[in-house]
Motif scaffolding. Structure first.
Motif, PDB file in Angstrom:
ATOM      1  N   TYR A 169     -40.171 -44.914  92.805  1.00  0.00           N
ATOM      2  CA  TYR A 169     -41.231 -44.533  93.742  1.00  0.00           C
ATOM      3  C   TYR A 169     -42.372 -43.868  92.975  1.00  0.00           C
ATOM      4  O   TYR A 169     -42.172 -43.303  91.887  1.00  0.00           O
ATOM      5  N   ALA A 170     -43.567 -43.978  93.525  1.00  0.00           N
ATOM      6  CA  ALA A 170     -44.778 -43.657  92.777  1.00  0.00           C
ATOM      7  C   ALA A 170     -44.915 -42.170  92.453  1.00  0.00           C
ATOM      8  O   ALA A 170     -45.415 -41.808  91.378  1.00  0.00           O
ATOM      9  N   GLU A 171     -44.506 -41.290  93.374  1.00  0.00           N
ATOM     10  CA  GLU A 171     -44.697 -39.858  93.153  1.00  0.00           C
ATOM     11  C   GLU A 171     -43.955 -39.363  91.911  1.00  0.00           C
ATOM     12  O   GLU A 171     -44.462 -38.513  91.168  1.00  0.00           O
ATOM     13  N   GLU A 172     -42.758 -39.903  91.681  1.00  0.00           N
ATOM     14  CA  GLU A 172     -42.021 -39.495  90.488  1.00  0.00           C
ATOM     15  C   GLU A 172     -42.743 -39.980  89.234  1.00  0.00           C
ATOM     16  O   GLU A 172     -42.805 -39.277  88.226  1.00  0.00           O
ATOM     17  N   ALA A 173     -43.292 -41.176  89.303  1.00  0.00           N
ATOM     18  CA  ALA A 173     -44.059 -41.706  88.170  1.00  0.00           C
ATOM     19  C   ALA A 173     -45.277 -40.841  87.875  1.00  0.00           C
ATOM     20  O   ALA A 173     -45.604 -40.571  86.707  1.00  0.00           O
ATOM     21  N   ILE A 174     -45.941 -40.390  88.908  1.00  0.00           N
ATOM     22  CA  ILE A 174     -47.117 -39.531  88.726  1.00  0.00           C
ATOM     23  C   ILE A 174     -46.700 -38.215  88.084  1.00  0.00           C
ATOM     24  O   ILE A 174     -47.353 -37.715  87.152  1.00  0.00           O
ATOM     25  N   GLY A 175     -45.600 -37.639  88.565  1.00  0.00           N
ATOM     26  CA  GLY A 175     -45.137 -36.376  88.014  1.00  0.00           C
ATOM     27  C   GLY A 175     -44.778 -36.481  86.545  1.00  0.00           C
ATOM     28  O   GLY A 175     -45.121 -35.613  85.733  1.00  0.00           O
ATOM     29  N   ILE A 176     -44.083 -37.551  86.170  1.00  0.00           N
ATOM     30  CA  ILE A 176     -43.718 -37.759  84.766  1.00  0.00           C
ATOM     31  C   ILE A 176     -44.971 -37.946  83.923  1.00  0.00           C
ATOM     32  O   ILE A 176     -45.088 -37.399  82.816  1.00  0.00           O
ATOM     33  N   ILE A 189     -44.682 -46.068  81.970  1.00  0.00           N
ATOM     34  CA  ILE A 189     -43.939 -46.049  83.226  1.00  0.00           C
ATOM     35  C   ILE A 189     -43.378 -47.434  83.486  1.00  0.00           C
ATOM     36  O   ILE A 189     -44.109 -48.426  83.509  1.00  0.00           O
ATOM     37  N   SER A 190     -42.057 -47.505  83.664  1.00  0.00           N
ATOM     38  CA  SER A 190     -41.395 -48.773  83.958  1.00  0.00           C
ATOM     39  C   SER A 190     -40.775 -48.696  85.345  1.00  0.00           C
ATOM     40  O   SER A 190     -39.839 -47.931  85.580  1.00  0.00           O
ATOM     41  N   PHE A 191     -41.316 -49.479  86.257  1.00  0.00           N
ATOM     42  CA  PHE A 191     -40.797 -49.511  87.627  1.00  0.00           C
ATOM     43  C   PHE A 191     -39.669 -50.543  87.746  1.00  0.00           C
ATOM     44  O   PHE A 191     -39.658 -51.554  87.053  1.00  0.00           O
ATOM     45  N   THR A 192     -38.740 -50.271  88.636  1.00  0.00           N
ATOM     46  CA  THR A 192     -37.770 -51.278  89.023  1.00  0.00           C
ATOM     47  C   THR A 192     -38.144 -51.801  90.405  1.00  0.00           C
ATOM     48  O   THR A 192     -38.788 -51.104  91.194  1.00  0.00           O
ATOM     49  N   VAL A 193     -37.763 -53.040  90.661  1.00  0.00           N
ATOM     50  CA  VAL A 193     -38.101 -53.655  91.949  1.00  0.00           C
ATOM     51  C   VAL A 193     -36.870 -54.330  92.547  1.00  0.00           C
ATOM     52  O   VAL A 193     -35.899 -54.624  91.855  1.00  0.00           O
ATOM     53  N   GLU A 194     -36.960 -54.568  93.849  1.00  0.00           N
ATOM     54  CA  GLU A 194     -35.895 -55.266  94.563  1.00  0.00           C
ATOM     55  C   GLU A 194     -36.118 -56.781  94.467  1.00  0.00           C
ATOM     56  O   GLU A 194     -37.055 -57.243  93.807  1.00  0.00           O
ATOM     57  N   THR A 195     -35.279 -57.551  95.137  1.00  0.00           N
ATOM     58  CA  THR A 195     -35.370 -59.011  95.046  1.00  0.00           C
ATOM     59  C   THR A 195     -36.680 -59.562  95.610  1.00  0.00           C
ATOM     60  O   THR A 195     -37.064 -60.688  95.301  1.00  0.00           O
ATOM     61  N   ASN A 196     -37.378 -58.757  96.429  1.00  0.00           N
ATOM     62  CA  ASN A 196     -38.666 -59.189  96.980  1.00  0.00           C
ATOM     63  C   ASN A 196     -39.845 -58.762  96.113  1.00  0.00           C
ATOM     64  O   ASN A 196     -41.004 -58.980  96.490  1.00  0.00           O
ATOM     65  N   GLY A 197     -39.562 -58.156  94.967  1.00  0.00           N
ATOM     66  CA  GLY A 197     -40.631 -57.737  94.073  1.00  0.00           C
ATOM     67  C   GLY A 197     -41.253 -56.403  94.412  1.00  0.00           C
ATOM     68  O   GLY A 197     -42.161 -55.946  93.723  1.00  0.00           O
ATOM     69  N   HIS A 198     -40.770 -55.739  95.463  1.00  0.00           N
ATOM     70  CA  HIS A 198     -41.279 -54.427  95.854  1.00  0.00           C
ATOM     71  C   HIS A 198     -40.366 -53.336  95.311  1.00  0.00           C
ATOM     72  O   HIS A 198     -39.170 -53.552  95.083  1.00  0.00           O
ATOM     73  N   LEU A 199     -40.909 -52.141  95.126  1.00  0.00           N
ATOM     74  CA  LEU A 199     -40.110 -51.009  94.688  1.00  0.00           C
ATOM     75  C   LEU A 199     -39.042 -50.693  95.740  1.00  0.00           C
ATOM     76  O   LEU A 199     -39.218 -51.015  96.926  1.00  0.00           O
ATOM     77  N   ASP A 207     -49.527 -51.656  94.426  1.00  0.00           N
ATOM     78  CA  ASP A 207     -49.946 -50.391  95.019  1.00  0.00           C
ATOM     79  C   ASP A 207     -49.422 -49.199  94.230  1.00  0.00           C
ATOM     80  O   ASP A 207     -50.113 -48.173  94.095  1.00  0.00           O
ATOM     81  N   ALA A 208     -48.211 -49.314  93.694  1.00  0.00           N
ATOM     82  CA  ALA A 208     -47.635 -48.220  92.909  1.00  0.00           C
ATOM     83  C   ALA A 208     -48.423 -47.990  91.627  1.00  0.00           C
ATOM     84  O   ALA A 208     -48.746 -46.851  91.269  1.00  0.00           O
ATOM     85  N   ILE A 209     -48.741 -49.073  90.928  1.00  0.00           N
ATOM     86  CA  ILE A 209     -49.503 -48.948  89.680  1.00  0.00           C
ATOM     87  C   ILE A 209     -50.887 -48.374  89.961  1.00  0.00           C
ATOM     88  O   ILE A 209     -51.360 -47.463  89.252  1.00  0.00           O
ATOM     89  N   ASN A 214     -54.776 -44.022  89.683  1.00  0.00           N
ATOM     90  CA  ASN A 214     -55.866 -43.336  90.381  1.00  0.00           C
ATOM     91  C   ASN A 214     -55.574 -41.869  90.683  1.00  0.00           C
ATOM     92  O   ASN A 214     -56.485 -41.115  91.017  1.00  0.00           O
ATOM     93  N   THR A 215     -54.301 -41.463  90.546  1.00  0.00           N
ATOM     94  CA  THR A 215     -53.911 -40.120  90.973  1.00  0.00           C
ATOM     95  C   THR A 215     -53.484 -39.224  89.826  1.00  0.00           C
ATOM     96  O   THR A 215     -53.738 -38.010  89.861  1.00  0.00           O
TER      97      THR A 215
END
Length: 315
Positions: A169-176, A189-199, A207-209, A214-215
């Motif tokens: 989720y994006a907030e943890e990425a921002i904090g790190i 930052i390396s995100f993981t995604v589900e089978t639909n390509g969403h976090l 949107d997460a990137i 931006n934040t």
């Protein structure tokens, strides 16, 4: 010790390899007990230290064979306060084991600097919670305060950057990202995604990137995707082809298995997938998105997968 300042992947078009699925290799292939998937705990004993060292040597040999760069990702994905507490690590012991992990990376770089043209040391950070589920979400400020413990330890070592893997989720990425900026470290930052390509949080990767860029107080040097099969996210990448957010993604550390996170969570046996098909999928990603230049593996992958990926990308 490298005498010149190494180029990071976003500063170069050169190919970089990483390792595969450290934890799944140790647990399922080597048969090593690994409570909480905490590979770092093995470093406290010499036998465990040597086993992890041997693990990385297989991958460095591959990088040497194909003359690629290599990112030594430290075995510290679980070495943050909440997970370490489950293994009875206090603050002092946690700091010591994180430093020991980086020292192993330093030793490996020194041993392979003649064979591998560019070796980077990355301090690996994992999520505070479950990598597959966006539970007990923190605010960006809470995440910054929490992860600063590990980030500040890495800042006193020879890391070239830090990489946060399996962020969901994006907030943890921002904090790190903010913690790394405060400590003066480059961060990936390396995100993981589900089978639909969403976090797992439900947010689209795009949107997460964009939210992090931006934040956060300073942007990550680049982004990656890990712990998902290429079939899970290829469509999302194709939708973003040519867009700024897509060009910010430089690396892929894919799972061997096509299974969902929920299915993997319930698995009692290792799913290595089809190594040749995974290599083909990575080659197709590289052909479609030439700016990608960091390739490795995640759950279920081992040296065979990375060898085949390197062969495909070098042809």
């Amino acid at each position: 010790m490298q005498t010149t300042k190494p180029k990071l992947p976003h500063q170069s078009a050169d190919l970089f390899l990483t390792d595969g699925g450290l934890e799944t290799t140790l647990l399922f292939i080597d048969g090593i007990e690994l409570p909480y998937f905490a590979a770092f705990d093995l470093l406290k004993e010499d036998a465990g230290y040597q086993r992890i060292k041997k693990y990385y040597q297989h991958y460095l040999d591959i990088a040497g064979k194909f003359k690629t760069g290599f990112i030594l990702e430290s075995p510290t994905w679980r070495a943050n306060p909440d997970w370490a507490k489950k293994l009875n690590y206090d603050q002092s012991k946690l700091a010591a084991i994180n430093k020991k992990a980086i020292q192993l990376m330093v030793e490996l770089r020194a041993a392979y600097q003649q064979q591998v043209p560019n070796i980077l040391i990355s301090g690996c950070i994992g999520p505070r919670g479950d990598g597959y589920k966006a539970e007990n979400k923190m605010t960006a400020e809470e995440a910054k305060n929490y992860h600063s413990t590990q980030v500040e330890i890495f800042a006193k070592t020879e890391v070239d950057m830090i990489t946060a893997l399996t962020i969901n989720y994006a907030e943890e990425a921002i904090g790190i990202t903010n913690a790394a900026h405060k400590a003066g470290l480059h961060v990936v930052i390396s995100f993981t995604v589900e089978t639909n390509g969403h976090l797992p949080s439900g947010m689209r990767l795009k949107d997460a990137i964009e939210m992090v860029d931006n934040t956060a107080s300073n942007q990550p040097v680049y982004y990656m995707i890990n712990c998902a099969h290429p079939t899970h996210f290829s469509n999302e990448l194709e939708k973003g082809d040519g867009q700024v957010w897509m060009k910010r993604i430089k690396g892929i550390r894919a799972n061997a298995s096509c299974k969902s996170h929920a299915e993997l969570d319930e698995s009692t046996e290792l799913d290595r997938g089809n190594p040749h098909e995974l290599a083909d999928a990575n080659q197709k990603l590289k052909q479609s998105f030439q700016h990608l230049n960091v390739f490795g593996g995640c759950c279920g992958t081992d040296a065979e997968h990375i060898l085949l990926i390197a062969q495909q990308l070098s042809t």
